[in-house]
Scaffold this active site. Structure first.
Site, PDB file in Angstrom:
ATOM      1  N   HIS A   1       0.954  -1.130  -0.034  1.00 29.60           N
ATOM      2  CA  HIS A   1      -0.191   0.242   0.062  1.00 29.60           C
ATOM      3  C   HIS A   1       0.824   1.465   0.166  1.00 29.60           C
ATOM      4  O   HIS A   1       1.873   1.475   0.782  1.00 29.60           O
ATOM      5  CB  HIS A   1      -1.149   0.171   1.264  1.00 29.60           C
ATOM      6  CG  HIS A   1      -0.270   0.141   2.486  1.00 29.60           C
ATOM      7  ND1 HIS A   1       0.122   1.422   3.290  1.00 29.60           N
ATOM      8  CD2 HIS A   1       0.073  -0.788   3.374  1.00 29.60           C
ATOM      9  CE1 HIS A   1       0.586   0.713   4.321  1.00 29.60           C
ATOM     10  NE2 HIS A   1       0.509  -0.437   4.492  1.00 29.60           N
ATOM     11  N   ASP A  18      -0.711   4.462   0.633  1.00 26.89           N
ATOM     12  CA  ASP A  18      -1.330   5.363   1.680  1.00 26.89           C
ATOM     13  C   ASP A  18      -0.489   5.282   2.918  1.00 26.89           C
ATOM     14  O   ASP A  18       0.213   4.134   3.288  1.00 26.89           O
ATOM     15  CB  ASP A  18      -2.559   5.244   1.733  1.00 26.89           C
ATOM     16  CG  ASP A  18      -3.172   3.940   2.391  1.00 26.89           C
ATOM     17  OD1 ASP A  18      -2.317   2.842   1.994  1.00 26.89           O
ATOM     18  OD2 ASP A  18      -3.884   3.733   3.302  1.00 26.89           O
ATOM     19  N   ASP A  61       6.555   1.853   6.498  1.00 23.59           N
ATOM     20  CA  ASP A  61       5.066   1.210   6.463  1.00 23.59           C
ATOM     21  C   ASP A  61       4.458   2.078   5.375  1.00 23.59           C
ATOM     22  O   ASP A  61       3.812   3.069   5.667  1.00 23.59           O
ATOM     23  CB  ASP A  61       4.630   1.374   7.704  1.00 23.59           C
ATOM     24  CG  ASP A  61       2.919   0.566   7.594  1.00 23.59           C
ATOM     25  OD1 ASP A  61       2.928  -0.114   6.831  1.00 23.59           O
ATOM     26  OD2 ASP A  61       2.357   0.885   8.556  1.00 23.59           O
ATOM     27  N   GLU A  71      -5.037   1.360   2.851  1.00 25.34           N
ATOM     28  CA  GLU A  71      -4.868   0.243   3.866  1.00 25.34           C
ATOM     29  C   GLU A  71      -4.580   0.805   5.341  1.00 25.34           C
ATOM     30  O   GLU A  71      -5.308   0.069   6.272  1.00 25.34           O
ATOM     31  CB  GLU A  71      -3.553  -0.340   3.524  1.00 25.34           C
ATOM     32  CG  GLU A  71      -3.118  -1.566   4.426  1.00 25.34           C
ATOM     33  CD  GLU A  71      -2.543  -1.524   5.797  1.00 25.34           C
ATOM     34  OE1 GLU A  71      -2.541  -2.575   6.515  1.00 25.34           O
ATOM     35  OE2 GLU A  71      -2.017  -0.447   6.149  1.00 25.34           O
ATOM     36  N   GLU A  72      -4.454   2.017   5.202  1.00 30.78           N
ATOM     37  CA  GLU A  72      -4.349   2.684   6.684  1.00 30.78           C
ATOM     38  C   GLU A  72      -5.445   3.308   7.191  1.00 30.78           C
ATOM     39  O   GLU A  72      -5.815   3.600   8.443  1.00 30.78           O
ATOM     40  CB  GLU A  72      -3.351   3.747   6.598  1.00 30.78           C
ATOM     41  CG  GLU A  72      -1.918   3.411   6.387  1.00 30.78           C
ATOM     42  CD  GLU A  72      -1.175   2.458   7.529  1.00 30.78           C
ATOM     43  OE1 GLU A  72      -1.929   1.994   8.488  1.00 30.78           O
ATOM     44  OE2 GLU A  72       0.127   2.179   7.321  1.00 30.78           O
ATOM     45  N   GLU A 119       4.632  -5.669   4.082  1.00 27.68           N
ATOM     46  CA  GLU A 119       4.658  -5.152   5.557  1.00 27.68           C
ATOM     47  C   GLU A 119       5.771  -5.153   6.241  1.00 27.68           C
ATOM     48  O   GLU A 119       6.410  -6.370   6.235  1.00 27.68           O
ATOM     49  CB  GLU A 119       3.381  -5.597   6.084  1.00 27.68           C
ATOM     50  CG  GLU A 119       2.092  -5.472   5.643  1.00 27.68           C
ATOM     51  CD  GLU A 119       1.324  -4.039   5.930  1.00 27.68           C
ATOM     52  OE1 GLU A 119       2.134  -3.053   6.508  1.00 27.68           O
ATOM     53  OE2 GLU A 119       0.499  -3.612   5.470  1.00 27.68           O
TER      54      GLU A 119
END
Length: 384
Positions: A72, A74, A105, A140-141, A169
């Protein structure tokens, strides 16, 4: 010339892609992949009450095996930017560290995936001995409704079938090579609601205090373990996170008491079996008193990618690249792997996670180089 993971990560960090903003991150990835011969699709999903989110799917090759690299772009908000040593979206490098929101992340790992794939293709005539895909979300966040879960369904409707997935991740507690995630616990939220009768504290016989009953029910729910763990999972745990009666007056018995809780559960349970277990314990403690449990919808199921040839391949590549035999773990919170596992076996391996979501989030540039080499080893061995 080999692809430069550090430069790619720096450029991604300079894209202010706080959920749900794309911020230029997907455009950067699209340019790199399209230039390498990938067919790239940008797909935006919508949901009532949620922000529209743009996602990216790219594939090169038509044969099997089909390996998908997921992640991801975001990021969570940076907080007070004045407290950062380097701007959260500046992509500064200082003392061998790359600073920025998403460094760990997980834009750093996406950059490493990109660099590893570009190098692998360059060394193999521009085509894999199978197929490589990128599954990149921008949701995702946040609440994760317009991201990976819908992108997977979109891909499946197009006939896409995956054999294995690596999700980048951040998985390592201390050093690169510490840990591979081969599963995740499920997550379930609920609110215990106990009804009473409001009244004056000086006349308790004329009221029914829900605080007494909610305390008893909470104690009963937590009194016995939910289970003793399993082969690959720690014991499930239930934690109450708030208790509230909404009462600002000290001489009034409240009419209602509410307590929120979260359960992180292993493969002994499902959402339905947990709900039945908790409600049975609560009913026994309530002894006929009025209560209910309001369960929140959850898309966080427990899953496990059982050790086997794919997990062994990934673990061996990590061990050779770092000198560490990684622990196979199911610890931590949830991730988009909970959606991917419905389509193919998935493992998670990325960077060291000690600064994720923190001020001055950062990654060692040497770790970016090392992670790229690990991903490259995986690709070379996967496509033999």
């Amino acid at each position: 010339m080999p692809a430069d993971a550090v430069a790619l990560a720096r450029d991604l960090l300079r894209c202010p892609s706080v959920t749900p903003q794309e911020g230029g991150a997907l455009s950067l990835i699209e340019k790199a992949l399209a230039g390498a011969g990938f067919a790239v699709h940008r797909v935006t999903f919508s949901e009532p009450g949620a922000d529209d989110v743009e996602n990216l799917y790219a594939r090169i090759g038509t044969a099997g095996p089909h390996l998908v690299l997921a992640g991801h772009t975001d990021v969570v908000p940076p907080g007070d930017e004045a407290r950062w040593r380097h701007g959260p979206f500046a992509g500064d490098i200082a003392d061998g560290l790359l600073f920025g929101r998403g460094a760990v992340d997980m834009k750093g790992a996406i950059a490493c995936e990109l660099a590893a794939v570009l190098d692998h293709l360059a060394a193999n005539g521009g085509k894999p001995k199978g197929s490589i895909s990128f599954l990149i979300t921008g949701d995702e966040e946040s609440i994760a409704v317009n991201g990976t879960v819908k992108l997977l369904k979109w891909a499946a409707a197009r006939g896409e079938q995956f054999d294995h997935c690596i999700l980048g991740e951040p998985t390592n507690p201390k050093v690169l090579g510490d840990m591979v995630k081969i599963g995740r616990r499920g997550s379930l939220n609920g609110t215990l609601v106990v009804a009473g009768t409001q009244g004056h504290v000086a006349y308790p016989a004329l009221a029914d205090n829900p605080v007494r009953r909610i305390v008893a029910i909470m104690a009963a729910v937590m009194a016995e373990p939910l289970d003793a763990g399993s082969d690959h999972f720690d014991p499930s745990n239930l934690e109450f996170t708030s208790v509230d009666v909404g009462n600002k007056i000290v001489n009034v018995i409240p009419a209602e008491a509410r307590a929120r809780f979260n359960i992180r559960f292993n493969d002994h349970h499902t959402h339905a079996s947990l709900q039945a277990l908790i409600e049975a314990r609560a009913a026994a403690a309530a002894q006929g008193g009025r209560f209910c449990i309001e369960w929140e919808p959850s898309n966080a199921d427990v899953f496990l990618t059982r050790p086997g040839p794919f997990v062994d391949l990934v673990s061996a590549a990590i061990a050779e690249g770092t000198g560490h035999k990684p622990t196979l773990s199911t610890s931590g919170g949830t991730s988009d792997a909970r959606f991917i596992k419905d389509y193919c076996p998935v493992v998670e391996f990325g960077l060291v996670n000690d600064t994720m979501h923190k001020i001055d989030e950062r990654v060692a540039t040497t770790d970016l180089v090392a992670l790229t080499a690990i991903y490259r080893r995986i690709l070379d061995r996967y496509f033999v």
